[in-house]
Scaffold this motif. Structure first.
Motif, PDB file in Angstrom:
ATOM      1  N   ASN A  55      15.577   1.217 -10.998  1.00 40.71           N
ATOM      2  CA  ASN A  55      14.595   0.742 -10.028  1.00 40.71           C
ATOM      3  C   ASN A  55      13.320   1.569 -10.012  1.00 40.71           C
ATOM      4  O   ASN A  55      12.298   1.107  -9.538  1.00 40.71           O
ATOM      5  CB  ASN A  55      15.210   0.720  -8.623  1.00 40.71           C
ATOM      6  N   LYS A  58      10.302  -0.087 -11.883  1.00 37.04           N
ATOM      7  CA  LYS A  58       9.838  -1.421 -11.496  1.00 37.04           C
ATOM      8  C   LYS A  58       9.643  -1.454  -9.984  1.00 37.04           C
ATOM      9  O   LYS A  58      10.457  -0.919  -9.236  1.00 37.04           O
ATOM     10  CB  LYS A  58      10.893  -2.449 -11.918  1.00 37.04           C
ATOM     11  N   PHE A  59       8.544  -2.083  -9.555  1.00 39.35           N
ATOM     12  CA  PHE A  59       8.245  -2.166  -8.130  1.00 39.35           C
ATOM     13  C   PHE A  59       7.567  -3.503  -7.866  1.00 39.35           C
ATOM     14  O   PHE A  59       6.580  -3.832  -8.508  1.00 39.35           O
ATOM     15  CB  PHE A  59       7.332  -0.995  -7.727  1.00 39.35           C
ATOM     16  N   SER A  60       8.105  -4.284  -6.934  1.00 35.15           N
ATOM     17  CA  SER A  60       7.565  -5.621  -6.649  1.00 35.15           C
ATOM     18  C   SER A  60       7.280  -5.806  -5.166  1.00 35.15           C
ATOM     19  O   SER A  60       7.918  -5.194  -4.315  1.00 35.15           O
ATOM     20  CB  SER A  60       8.574  -6.703  -7.076  1.00 35.15           C
ATOM     21  N   TYR A  61       6.335  -6.695  -4.891  1.00 44.02           N
ATOM     22  CA  TYR A  61       6.020  -7.090  -3.523  1.00 44.02           C
ATOM     23  C   TYR A  61       5.325  -8.447  -3.560  1.00 44.02           C
ATOM     24  O   TYR A  61       4.887  -8.901  -4.619  1.00 44.02           O
ATOM     25  CB  TYR A  61       5.158  -6.038  -2.801  1.00 44.02           C
ATOM     26  N   LYS A  76       2.346  -0.742   0.581  1.00 45.95           N
ATOM     27  CA  LYS A  76       3.799  -0.734   0.347  1.00 45.95           C
ATOM     28  C   LYS A  76       4.288   0.629  -0.113  1.00 45.95           C
ATOM     29  O   LYS A  76       5.434   0.987   0.140  1.00 45.95           O
ATOM     30  CB  LYS A  76       4.182  -1.790  -0.699  1.00 45.95           C
ATOM     31  N   ASP A  77       3.435   1.379  -0.825  1.00 46.50           N
ATOM     32  CA  ASP A  77       3.783   2.717  -1.303  1.00 46.50           C
ATOM     33  C   ASP A  77       2.605   3.652  -1.063  1.00 46.50           C
ATOM     34  O   ASP A  77       1.772   3.857  -1.948  1.00 46.50           O
ATOM     35  CB  ASP A  77       4.131   2.687  -2.799  1.00 46.50           C
ATOM     36  N   ARG A  95       6.077   5.134  -6.384  1.00 50.22           N
ATOM     37  CA  ARG A  95       7.358   5.584  -5.839  1.00 50.22           C
ATOM     38  C   ARG A  95       7.766   6.939  -6.401  1.00 50.22           C
ATOM     39  O   ARG A  95       8.935   7.190  -6.671  1.00 50.22           O
ATOM     40  CB  ARG A  95       8.436   4.542  -6.080  1.00 50.22           C
ATOM     41  N   THR A 131       4.308  -7.472  -9.496  1.00 53.34           N
ATOM     42  CA  THR A 131       5.289  -6.531 -10.025  1.00 53.34           C
ATOM     43  C   THR A 131       4.591  -5.493 -10.887  1.00 53.34           C
ATOM     44  O   THR A 131       3.734  -5.820 -11.709  1.00 53.34           O
ATOM     45  CB  THR A 131       6.351  -7.256 -10.876  1.00 53.34           C
TER      46      THR A 131
END
Length: 139
Positions: A55, A58-61, A76-77, A95, A131
């Motif tokens: 994880n 990869k980072f999605s929203y 978000k981050d 992240r 993403t």
């Protein structure tokens, strides 16, 4: 001929604290007790670590009307690292995972397709999936 006495006992005693810590750590990693008294599986702990590592890359929203991919990433981050500003912004870490500039970069995707503009210029829309994927630089 006289032989030197073995010093196994002191060595064994020195290992006992390490063994106790290891046993406590493995037991603490389980997600609940076993009714049959069996020891927890070490492989479950390793699998969980693998999932976390996967994880990190990869980072999605979800996109939002009127907001750029960069604005949403920073919401978000808040710890995301960026060089430059606005349309010239370049994302270097998400992240807590910093891309190695010699071999990696954070790629930006919209609905599974690579973005054609940078994060600061990409106006998102409701319903889009944004993403970021940590990718290797192709040489």
């Amino acid at each position: 001929m006289k032989t030197a006495p073995r010093r196994t006992a002191p060595r064994l005693l020195a290992l006992l604290p390490a063994l106790a810590l290891t046993t406590g750590f493995v037991a603490g990693c389980s997600e609940g007790g076993s009714s049959d008294g069996a020891s927890p599986s070490v492989s479950a702990s390793v699998e969980a670590t693998g999932q976390v590592a996967e994880n990190v890359g990869k980072f999605s929203y979800e996109g939002e009307d009127g907001k750029t991919a960069l604005e949403l990433l920073q919401e978000k981050d808040p710890g995301a690292q960026v060089q430059g500003e606005g349309e010239q912004a370049y994302v270097t870490a998400i992240r807590g995972r910093e891309a190695d500039p010699a071999t990696e970069f954070w790629g930006l995707y919209v609905d599974d397709e690579m973005a054609q503009v940078g994060a600061g210029a990409l106006e998102t829309k409701d319903g889009q999936t944004i993403t970021w994927k940590l990718e290797e630089i192709q040489q």
